[in-house]
Design a protein around this motif. Structure first.
Motif, PDB file in Angstrom:
ATOM      1  N   THR A  65     -11.024   4.849   0.334  1.00 16.12           N
ATOM      2  CA  THR A  65      -9.615   4.467   0.495  1.00 16.12           C
ATOM      3  C   THR A  65      -9.216   4.298   1.961  1.00 16.12           C
ATOM      4  OG1 THR A  65      -8.851   6.771   0.565  1.00 16.12           O
ATOM      5  CG2 THR A  65      -9.061   5.734  -1.615  1.00 16.12           C
TER       6      THR A  65
ATOM      7  N   PRO B  34      -8.695  -2.515   4.563  1.00 16.10           N
ATOM      8  CA  PRO B  34      -9.778  -1.551   4.364  1.00 16.10           C
ATOM      9  C   PRO B  34     -10.635  -1.401   5.611  1.00 16.10           C
ATOM     10  CG  PRO B  34      -9.597  -3.023   2.474  1.00 16.10           C
ATOM     11  CD  PRO B  34      -8.686  -3.570   3.541  1.00 16.10           C
TER      12      PRO B  34
ATOM     13  N   GLN C 100      -0.565  -4.701   1.308  1.00 13.99           N
ATOM     14  CA  GLN C 100      -1.928  -4.476   0.835  1.00 13.99           C
ATOM     15  C   GLN C 100      -2.776  -5.714   1.111  1.00 13.99           C
ATOM     16  OE1 GLN C 100      -3.378  -1.520  -0.878  1.00 13.99           O
ATOM     17  NE2 GLN C 100      -4.998  -2.724   0.081  1.00 13.99           N
TER      18      GLN C 100
ATOM     19  N   ILE D 139      -8.244   3.015   5.517  1.00 21.97           N
ATOM     20  CA  ILE D 139      -7.684   1.767   6.047  1.00 21.97           C
ATOM     21  C   ILE D 139      -7.675   1.837   7.572  1.00 21.97           C
ATOM     22  CG2 ILE D 139      -6.278   1.279   4.017  1.00 21.97           C
ATOM     23  CD1 ILE D 139      -3.863   2.391   5.516  1.00 21.97           C
TER      24      ILE D 139
ATOM     25  N   ALA E 197      -2.322  -3.014   5.541  1.00 20.08           N
ATOM     26  CA  ALA E 197      -3.287  -1.989   5.125  1.00 20.08           C
ATOM     27  C   ALA E 197      -4.614  -2.684   4.854  1.00 20.08           C
ATOM     28  CB  ALA E 197      -2.797  -1.257   3.879  1.00 20.08           C
TER      29      ALA E 197
ATOM     30  N   ARG F 248       2.647  -0.385   4.064  1.00 18.82           N
ATOM     31  CA  ARG F 248       2.161  -1.619   4.667  1.00 18.82           C
ATOM     32  C   ARG F 248       1.752  -2.624   3.581  1.00 18.82           C
ATOM     33  NH1 ARG F 248      -2.251   0.092   9.052  1.00 18.82           N
ATOM     34  NH2 ARG F 248      -2.394   2.142   8.104  1.00 18.82           N
TER      35      ARG F 248
ATOM     36  N   HIS G  72       0.863  -1.177   0.000  1.00 18.12           N
ATOM     37  CA  HIS G  72       0.000   0.000   0.000  1.00 18.12           C
ATOM     38  C   HIS G  72       0.906   1.237   0.000  1.00 18.12           C
ATOM     39  CE1 HIS G  72      -2.677   3.022   1.999  1.00 18.12           C
ATOM     40  NE2 HIS G  72      -3.593   2.441   1.240  1.00 18.12           N
ATOM     41  N   LYS G  73       0.374   2.369  -0.400  1.00 15.66           N
ATOM     42  CA  LYS G  73       1.178   3.595  -0.432  1.00 15.66           C
ATOM     43  C   LYS G  73       1.728   3.974   0.940  1.00 15.66           C
ATOM     44  CE  LYS G  73      -2.918   6.591  -0.025  1.00 15.66           C
ATOM     45  NZ  LYS G  73      -3.697   7.676  -0.676  1.00 15.66           N
ATOM     46  N   SER G  74       1.131   3.445   1.999  1.00 17.22           N
ATOM     47  CA  SER G  74       1.607   3.709   3.360  1.00 17.22           C
ATOM     48  C   SER G  74       2.845   2.893   3.707  1.00 17.22           C
ATOM     49  CB  SER G  74       0.504   3.395   4.373  1.00 17.22           C
ATOM     50  OG  SER G  74       0.190   2.003   4.346  1.00 17.22           O
TER      51      SER G  74
END
Length: 442
Positions: free
Chosen positions: A324, A314, A291, A326, A312, A289, A285-287
Motif C-alpha cells: 500500500t 504507488p 488515486q 505511496i 497518491a 489525494r 485515496h484515503k490520504s
C-alpha cells in the motif's frame, strides 16, 4: 489516446508548481507542430521553488530569484492566471475563476492534475488569527520583515513584558519546512543583533514545538537527534511529543502545561492535498489525494493524469514490503514524476503504452543556517559545512532555468563577500498606510 483530426489535442495542466511547470516545459520542447496545445492554470503567474524559501526569508537569496515566471518560461504554452474551482471529468470540463473575478469553463482532451498541497490546519483555538504559514514567496518576504520589525519594536519599547513577547518567535512543526525556516530565521535574527545596542542574542527566544517524538522524519533518526542537539546548543528551545492546545491572542498553551506569549507563530505542521480534489468526480485515496496508478494515470479515468503532492502514486520501490506504500509528497518525487509524466503523455499521444514510474529515494538534505546542515544521501550521512554545501549544490541543480541557477549562485557569491542586509521593509505589507494617514489629516 488519439487526437481529433481537425484540431490538436487540448492538454490542460492544473497547477504551476513543480509538476505543472516541468511537465509544460517538457511538452513544449518535445511536442510536434500542431500535435497538441498546452494550457496551464495557476492563481500565481510564477512557480515557487519552495526549498529556497528559508534562504529567501533570511536574506541569503533575492526573493525574485526563487520564483520562475510562467509566461517567460512557457512561451509555447497558454498561461491562464486563475484559480481552479471545480473539476468535472464526466463532461471533461474545469471551472476556473480568473484574476479579474469572472468565471470561465475550460474543456480538455487530456487533463494533468498538479494542484499540489495546502497547509493542513488543525482545530487549535487562535490558529487562523495568529498563525503564519510558510509555503509561498509572499509569506517568506512577510516573515523576514515581520521578524525584523519585531526587533525594531522591541528595541524602542519601555514595556518589559511586551519586549519579551516581541522577541519570542515560535515554529510549530519539525519537518523540513519548519526546521529550515527556524534555523535560517534564527541565524538572521542573531546576526541582526549587532545593529541593536540594546538587544543581545540572549534576549531573543526561539521555540520549536513538534507533536512527534523526533524531527526531520525524512532522515535517519541519529541525524534528527543531532539536529535537535545543534538547535539546543544555539539556545533554541525544542519541545518534542508536544501539542499546542491554544494560541489565542498570541498566548500559547502546550499540552505539557507550558505557557508563554509569542508575537510570531509560524505554522508548518503538515500539508494536505488541494481541497478542490475532494469535490471533484475523481477517485480519492484515503490520504485525500487523487488515486493514481504507477503510470501516473488517474485510476479508471482515461486521459487524466496526476502527480506530485496531490497524487497518491504507488511507491514501487517499497511495495515489496508494503503493497500500500505511496510516494511521499516531496520535491524530489514531484520533479522526477513530472519528467516521467511528460514522456508518458507523449507515448499515449503517439499510440504507445505508458510506463510505470519507479524511483528509489536518493536521500534528503537540510540547511540549518549559514554553513550548517544535515544530509542523508544514498545511505551516506553528513553534518555541518559538508551537508550545507550538499544542500546548496543539490537544490541549485534542481532549480528550473539557467537564468535562475545563475542568479542564485551570484547571490551566494555576493553573500560571501558582503554581509547580509537586515533591514525591515514592513511598509510593503500595508503600502497605503502613510498615504491614508496624510489624507485623513488634510
Amino acid at each position: 489516446m488519439s487526437a481529433r483530426k481537425s484540431e490538436p489535442t487540448r492538454i490542460l495542466i492544473l497547477g504551476g508548481g513543480y509538476v505543472g511547470l516541468y511537465t509544460a516545459l517538457g511538452l513544449q520542447r518535445k511536442l510536434r507542430a500542431n500535435e497538441a496545445s498546452v494550457t496551464i492554470v495557476d492563481p500565481q503567474p510564477h512557480m515557487t521553488y519552495q526549498p529556497f524559501l528559508p534562504e529567501a526569508a533570511a536574506g541569503a537569496i533575492e526573493p525574485r530569484h526563487v520564483v520562475v515566471p510562467l509566461r517567460r518560461s512557457l512561451k509555447r504554452c497558454h498561461v491562464l492566471t486563475a484559480r481552479v474551482n471545480s473539476i468535472e471529468h464526466e463532461s471533461k470540463s474545469v471551472t476556473v475563476e480568473a484574476a479579474d473575478g469572472h468565471i470561465q469553463e475550460l474543456s480538455y482532451d487530456v487533463l494533468v492534475i498538479a494542484l499540489g498541497s495546502v497547509a493542513r490546519l488543525l482545530p487549535v483555538p487562535g490558529l487562523a488569527e495568529q498563525g503564519i504559514a510558510f509555503k509561498t514567496i509572499g509569506e517568506a518576504i512577510y516573515l523576514r520583515n515581520h521578524v525584523l520589525s519585531r526587533m525594531d519594536q522591541a528595541s524602542s519599547t519601555l514595556d518589559p513584558q511586551l519586549r519579551k513577547r516581541l522577541l519570542t518567535f515560535t515554529v510549530i512543526g519539525g519537518g523540513f519546512a519548519g526546521i529550515e525556516a527556524l534555523a535560517e530565521l534564527e541565524d538572521m535574527s542573531k546576526f541582526a543583533c549587532r545593529y541593536y545596542s540594546n538587544i543581545s542574542p540572549d534576549d531573543i527566544r526561539w521555540v520549536l514545538v513538534e507533536g512527534a517524538g523526533r524531527i526531520l522524519p525524512e532522515v535517519r533518526e541519529s541525524l534528527g537527534a543531532y539536529t535537535v542537539e545543534q538547535l539546543e546548543k544555539r539556545g533554541i528551545e525544542v519541545y518534542l511529543s508536544t501539542l499546542v492546545k491554544s494560541m489565542e491572542e498570541g498566548h500559547l498553551v502546550l499540552d505539557d502545561g507550558t505557557e508563554f506569549d509569542s508575537d510570531t507563530i509560524i505554522w508548518t505542521a503538515g500539508v494536505k492535498a488541494n481541497p478542490v480534489i475532494a469535490s471533484s468526480d475523481l477517485p480519492l485515496h484515503k490520504s485525500g489525494r487523487v488515486q493514481a496508478t504507477a503510470a501516473l494515470q488517474v485510476a479508471g479515468r482515461p486521459g487524466v493524469w496526476a502527480a506530485g503532492d496531490c497524487a497518491a502514486v504507488p511507491d514501487l520501490s517499497k511495495t515489496a514490503e508494503d503493497p500500500t506504500a505511496i510516494c511521499p509528497p516531496n520535491a524530489q518525487h514531484a520533479v522526477r514524476q513530472a519528467h516521467h509524466l511528460t514522456k508518458n503523455i507523449l507515448r499515449t499521444l503517439r499510440g504507445n503504452q505508458p510506463k510505470d514510474y519507479s524511483h528509489s529515494n536518493a536521500g534528503s538534505v537540510a540547511s540549518l543556517g549559514l554553513h550548517k546542515g544535515v544530509a542523508d544521501v544514498y545511505n551516506i550521512k553528513a553534518k555541518g559545512f559538508k551537508a550545507w554545501s550538499m544542500h546548496r549544490i543539490y537544490h541549485v541543480s534542481r532549480m528550473p532555468t539557467f537564468n535562475k541557477k545563475a542568479r542564485i549562485t551570484v547571490d551566494w557569491l555576493l553573500g560571501g563577500l558582503f554581509r547580509r542586509e537586515v533591514v525591515s521593509m514592513g511598509q510593503i505589507n500595508d503600502p497605503k498606510a502613510d498615504f491614508a494617514r496624510v489624507s485623513q489629516q488634510s
